[in-house]
Design an enzyme around this catalytic site. Structure first.
Site, PDB file in Angstrom:
ATOM      1  N   GLU A  33       0.841  -1.217   0.000  1.00  0.00           N
ATOM      2  CA  GLU A  33       0.000   0.000   0.000  1.00  0.00           C
ATOM      3  C   GLU A  33       0.874   1.265   0.000  1.00  0.00           C
ATOM      4  O   GLU A  33       0.494   2.299   0.527  1.00  0.00           O
ATOM      5  CB  GLU A  33      -0.952  -0.044   1.206  1.00  0.00           C
ATOM      6  CG  GLU A  33      -2.255   0.705   1.052  1.00  0.00           C
ATOM      7  CD  GLU A  33      -3.078   0.293  -0.156  1.00  0.00           C
ATOM      8  OE1 GLU A  33      -3.276   1.159  -1.011  1.00  0.00           O
ATOM      9  OE2 GLU A  33      -3.504  -0.877  -0.258  1.00  0.00           O
TER      10      GLU A  33
HETATM   11  C1  LIG Z   1       2.921  -9.693   0.817  1.00  0.00           C
HETATM   12  C2  LIG Z   1       2.585  -8.671  -0.230  1.00  0.00           C
HETATM   13  C3  LIG Z   1       1.257  -8.389  -0.482  1.00  0.00           C
HETATM   14  C4  LIG Z   1       0.927  -7.459  -1.465  1.00  0.00           C
HETATM   15  N1  LIG Z   1      -0.395  -7.266  -1.807  1.00  0.00           N
HETATM   16  C5  LIG Z   1      -0.693  -6.558  -2.919  1.00  0.00           C
HETATM   17  C6  LIG Z   1      -2.014  -6.537  -3.443  1.00  0.00           C
HETATM   18  O1  LIG Z   1      -2.943  -7.115  -2.870  1.00  0.00           O
HETATM   19  N2  LIG Z   1      -2.235  -5.868  -4.601  1.00  0.00           N
HETATM   20  C7  LIG Z   1      -1.249  -5.213  -5.268  1.00  0.00           C
HETATM   21  O2  LIG Z   1      -1.522  -4.651  -6.311  1.00  0.00           O
HETATM   22  N3  LIG Z   1       0.017  -5.206  -4.792  1.00  0.00           N
HETATM   23  C8  LIG Z   1       0.318  -5.859  -3.648  1.00  0.00           C
HETATM   24  N4  LIG Z   1       1.602  -5.889  -3.178  1.00  0.00           N
HETATM   25  C9  LIG Z   1       2.630  -5.110  -3.859  1.00  0.00           C
HETATM   26  C10 LIG Z   1       3.110  -3.927  -3.043  1.00  0.00           C
HETATM   27  O3  LIG Z   1       2.125  -2.933  -2.989  1.00  0.00           O
HETATM   28  C11 LIG Z   1       4.431  -3.457  -3.631  1.00  0.00           C
HETATM   29  O4  LIG Z   1       5.397  -4.447  -3.332  1.00  0.00           O
HETATM   30  C12 LIG Z   1       4.865  -2.116  -3.096  1.00  0.00           C
HETATM   31  O5  LIG Z   1       4.011  -1.085  -3.542  1.00  0.00           O
HETATM   32  C13 LIG Z   1       6.305  -1.757  -3.469  1.00  0.00           C
HETATM   33  O6  LIG Z   1       6.546  -1.957  -4.833  1.00  0.00           O
HETATM   34  P1  LIG Z   1       7.799  -2.837  -5.283  1.00  0.00           P
HETATM   35  O7  LIG Z   1       7.776  -4.093  -4.529  1.00  0.00           O
HETATM   36  O8  LIG Z   1       7.810  -2.919  -6.760  1.00  0.00           O
HETATM   37  O9  LIG Z   1       9.051  -2.030  -4.776  1.00  0.00           O
HETATM   38  P2  LIG Z   1       9.813  -0.871  -5.600  1.00  0.00           P
HETATM   39  O10 LIG Z   1       8.821   0.068  -6.145  1.00  0.00           O
HETATM   40  O11 LIG Z   1      10.775  -1.487  -6.520  1.00  0.00           O
HETATM   41  O12 LIG Z   1      10.586  -0.141  -4.415  1.00  0.00           O
HETATM   42  C14 LIG Z   1      11.871  -0.577  -3.940  1.00  0.00           C
HETATM   43  C15 LIG Z   1      12.459   0.521  -3.041  1.00  0.00           C
HETATM   44  O13 LIG Z   1      12.611   1.728  -3.789  1.00  0.00           O
HETATM   45  C16 LIG Z   1      11.934   2.800  -3.152  1.00  0.00           C
HETATM   46  N5  LIG Z   1      11.321   3.673  -4.161  1.00  0.00           N
HETATM   47  C17 LIG Z   1      10.675   3.322  -5.289  1.00  0.00           C
HETATM   48  N6  LIG Z   1      10.231   4.416  -5.922  1.00  0.00           N
HETATM   49  C18 LIG Z   1      10.603   5.478  -5.186  1.00  0.00           C
HETATM   50  C19 LIG Z   1      10.414   6.887  -5.294  1.00  0.00           C
HETATM   51  N7  LIG Z   1       9.728   7.427  -6.304  1.00  0.00           N
HETATM   52  N8  LIG Z   1      10.916   7.680  -4.309  1.00  0.00           N
HETATM   53  C20 LIG Z   1      11.588   7.169  -3.264  1.00  0.00           C
HETATM   54  N9  LIG Z   1      11.791   5.838  -3.113  1.00  0.00           N
HETATM   55  C21 LIG Z   1      11.293   5.007  -4.054  1.00  0.00           C
HETATM   56  C22 LIG Z   1      10.852   2.152  -2.284  1.00  0.00           C
HETATM   57  O14 LIG Z   1      10.491   2.990  -1.184  1.00  0.00           O
HETATM   58  C23 LIG Z   1      11.567   0.871  -1.842  1.00  0.00           C
HETATM   59  O15 LIG Z   1      12.368   1.142  -0.727  1.00  0.00           O
HETATM   60  C24 LIG Z   1       1.955  -6.767  -2.156  1.00  0.00           C
HETATM   61  C25 LIG Z   1       3.285  -7.029  -1.860  1.00  0.00           C
HETATM   62  C26 LIG Z   1       3.605  -7.980  -0.928  1.00  0.00           C
HETATM   63  C27 LIG Z   1       5.073  -8.303  -0.688  1.00  0.00           C
END
Ligand SMILES: Cc1cc2nc3c(=O)[nH]c(=O)nc-3n(C[C@H](O)[C@H](O)[C@H](O)COP(=O)(O)OP(=O)(O)OC[C@H]3O[C@@H](n4cnc5c(N)ncnc54)[C@H](O)[C@@H]3O)c2cc1C
Length: 597
Positions: free
Chosen positions: A439
């Site tokens: 989220e």
């Molecule tokens: C157990 C679990 C349940 C989930 N449930 C759902 C669900 O029901 N539906 C759904 O759609 N998704 C779901 N997700 C996905 C989740 O919302 C994402 O994992 C999350 O939004 C982060 O995206 P990412 O994993 O691609 O990380 P990334 O976006 O790759 O981020 C990696 C790091 O980079 C940083 N970062 C990235 N962009 C920026 C920026 N612009 N400025 C500063 N820092 C930045 C982040 O803060 C983080 O520290 C789930 C994930 C997990 C692990």
């Protein structure tokens, strides 16, 4: 302590005395939400949480979910617990009455939701996601979708999911690639892959209603070309009952660090030509709709931080009263329960005060959300909405970071046994760890806070709130009661730091956005600590007044005052350091080139 006991007394104190239950029940339609009703609801929810959901927490963690050829089996007892939950009406307390819900205020649903999260975080995610999907369909319709899907989702017969994330599109949803091709009959054919979908597949219910972000053929690039679709696992027959299987499949589930009883699914859409989906609202406005719902969803996840912290605190406190080790400093017994050691007491008070501060802030935010949605005066609705928009990233970011810190301290209180799975302390840390990520990560919350919620409005909402805190500081800082005076002075210092950081952000963002971004997480924490300290200061003031008037439970009220004093002396002093790191620390981050890392 093995099972969760809902902290009903603290919840009642916050609702009735701190965040204005008497104001929420003046809002249209909620006149019946009286103190008696609130007490009865908390009592009943506490029973289900403690007696049904909590005993499944550890077994669910150990068993996890199983995937076999697209079918997901949840751990033993979860399906039955789900039906106990929905049959008792808990799944629909926030939902609109028009489609069979109870339409209760967020302020009341919030402590109830906290209980589910404390008792069993993995379980709680299914109703939470269903609620998000219900809200999406309810807000933006059309009526045909509302009538077909909402009654069965609200009754709990079907569940809902939110399908945003794709392998290349996590924090940055402008990169979503899932395609939606018009079929010519008003419906669309969806193809693509979604990952990390919570409860994307499970065995609780006969149907699962997926809310999916996708791009209609020819839509613009970026965020302005994303639309929102309903894609049911089973298509509906003309009479609204479950018909043929849609072209959507769970191709695997993830092996995770925590929340093992919550299946996290990889979903394939359109392996056989296209999953049938129906547009929600207007084309290309999907992300905008998601943002409308984001406030409630982020508040829910922020609350998960409070929930896990409460559970971790209860377990650590129980352990500390039973574990005998060493002679407490200044004591005269040879071996005493570890709770008597000042350092252990310090850890427990850190856990308790952070939990109570985060709880109060989350409940207050939910009360303002109710005003933003229901107040009869438009200006008040607007003012409340601006306040909620400002508070949500703080509640989400600060409370979830707190959940991790508190769960980690819980392990420390247990000593070596905290590291051993059988005490249950480790599960809380493993479960809490995801809450700062999904989220929207803490970094994304901090970006939102310093950008959209502060820079774009010149920090007006923040500064208005900090001016209110000044009044509490002025009143308590001059109190003849030494506890209140100490709390007031510490709050005043923290507030000055918060104001410095907000003014600096508003001034610097336009010229040096990188420096602000580098310190944005500090600013989020600084505001969390200051607002949390404010909540506890007000609690202490109310408790002191009740004690002086001979009202209430004296031991509980004294504990409220001393907990606030502890927070003022041990946590609020972090505020100036956070302000310095935010304001002065950006240059060192920016000076380091990528190759030097
Ligand atoms: C157990 C679990 C349940 C989930 N449930 C759902 C669900 O029901 N539906 C759904 O759609 N998704 C779901 N997700 C996905 C989740 O919302 C994402 O994992 C999350 O939004 C982060 O995206 P990412 O994993 O691609 O990380 P990334 O976006 O790759 O981020 C990696 C790091 O980079 C940083 N970062 C990235 N962009 C920026 C920026 N612009 N400025 C500063 N820092 C930045 C982040 O803060 C983080 O520290 C789930 C994930 C997990 C692990």
């Amino acid at each position: 302590m093995a099972e969760y006991v809902a902290p009903i007394k603290d919840m009642q104190f916050v609702l009735k005395h701190l965040v204005g239950l008497d104001q929420v029940n003046t809002l249209p339609g909620w006149e019946d939400v009286t103190e008696d009703v609130v007490d009865a609801i908390l009592e009943e929810a506490g029973k289900l949480a403690g007696e049904v959901l909590s005993p499944l927490n550890a077994t669910g963690d150990r068993q996890g979910c199983k995937w076999n050829d697209g079918v997901v089996t949840t751990p033993k007892g979860f399906k039955d617990a789900y039906f106990q939950y929905v049959n008792a009406g808990w799944g629909n307390i926030l939902s609109p009455t028009r489609y069979g819900g109870q339409g209760l205020p967020h302020m009341l649903a919030t402590p109830v939701e906290e209980m589910w999260g404390s008792a069993n975080l993995a379980f709680k995610l299914c109703p939470m996601l269903t609620q998000g999907a219900i809200e999406a369909i309810e807000y933006v319709g059309p009526d045909s979708l509302r009538e077909k899907y909402l009654p069965n989702m609200i009754s709990g017969k079907w569940t809902g999911t939110m399908n945003l994330t794709e392998p290349q599109a996590g924090s940055d949803l402008s990169l979503v690639r899932t395609k939606a091709t018009p079929q010519g009959d008003g419906a669309y054919r969806l193809t693509g892959q979604k990952i990390f979908i919570t409860y994307g597949e499970h065995d609780y219910t006969e149907n699962i209603i997926h809310l999916v972000l996708a791009r209609i053929d020819g839509a613009p690039e970026g965020v302005k070309g994303i639309s929102l679709f309903v894609v049911p696992k089973f298509l509906l027959k003309a009479d609204g009952t479950v018909g043929e299987r849609n072209d959507v499949k769970c191709v695997s589930i993830e092996h995770k660090m925590g929340i093992h009883a919550s299946p996290t699914a990889v979903m394939a859409y359109g392996e056989k030509g296209g999953a049938t989906g129906y547009l929600v609202g207007e084309a290309n406005r999907g992300l905008e709709y998601m943002f409308i719902m984001m406030n409630a969803a982020r508040l829910s996840v922020g609350l998960e931080g409070v929930a896990v912290a409460e559970r971790a605190y209860q377990r650590a406190l129980g352990w500390s009263r039973e574990r005998l080790q060493g002679r407490p400093a200044g004591g005269n017994v040879k071996t005493a329960p570890i709770v008597q050691h000042p350092d252990v007491k310090r850890m427990l008070l850190t856990m308790k005060s952070i939990t109570e501060a985060s709880r109060a802030l989350a409940y207050w935010t939910s009360a303002i959300l109710d005003r933003a949605r229901k107040h009869s005066d438009e200006a008040e609705r607007k003012r409340s909405q601006a306040l909620v928009d400002f508070l949500i990233p703080i509640v989400k970011g600060w409370s979830t970071e707190n959940g991790i810190d508190v769960a980690s301290l819980g392990i420390q209180v247990h000593g070596g046994m905290g590291f051993i799975e059988e005490t249950g302390a480790a599960q809380h840390l493993r479960d809490a760890r995801i809450t700062t990520i999904y989220e929207g990560t803490t970094g994304i919350q901090a970006n939102d806070l310093v950008g959209r919620k502060m820079e774009r409005v010149g920090g007006r909402t923040a500064l208005g709130l900090l001016a209110e805190i000044d009044q509490v500081f002025a009143k308590l800082g001059n109190s003849g009661d030494l506890n209140l005076k100490g709390i007031g002075v510490a709050l005043g210092t923290a507030n000055t730091s918060a104001r410095d950081a907000v003014q600096w952000t508003a001034k610097t963002f336009g010229t040096n956005p990188g420096a602000v971004a580098a310190g944005s997480t500090y600013i989020l924490k600084l505001l969390g600590i200051t607002l949390g300290g404010w909540m506890l200061a007000r609690s202490a003031e109310i408790a002191a007044r009740q004690l002086a008037e001979g009202q209430g439970d004296a031991a509980f009220l004294k504990s409220k005052i001393l907990t606030a004093r502890f927070f003022a002396e041990h946590l609020l002093p972090q505020a100036p350091a956070l302000a310095i790191a935010a304001i002065q620390g950006g240059d060192s981050v920016l000076a380091v080139e990528e190759a030097m890392l």
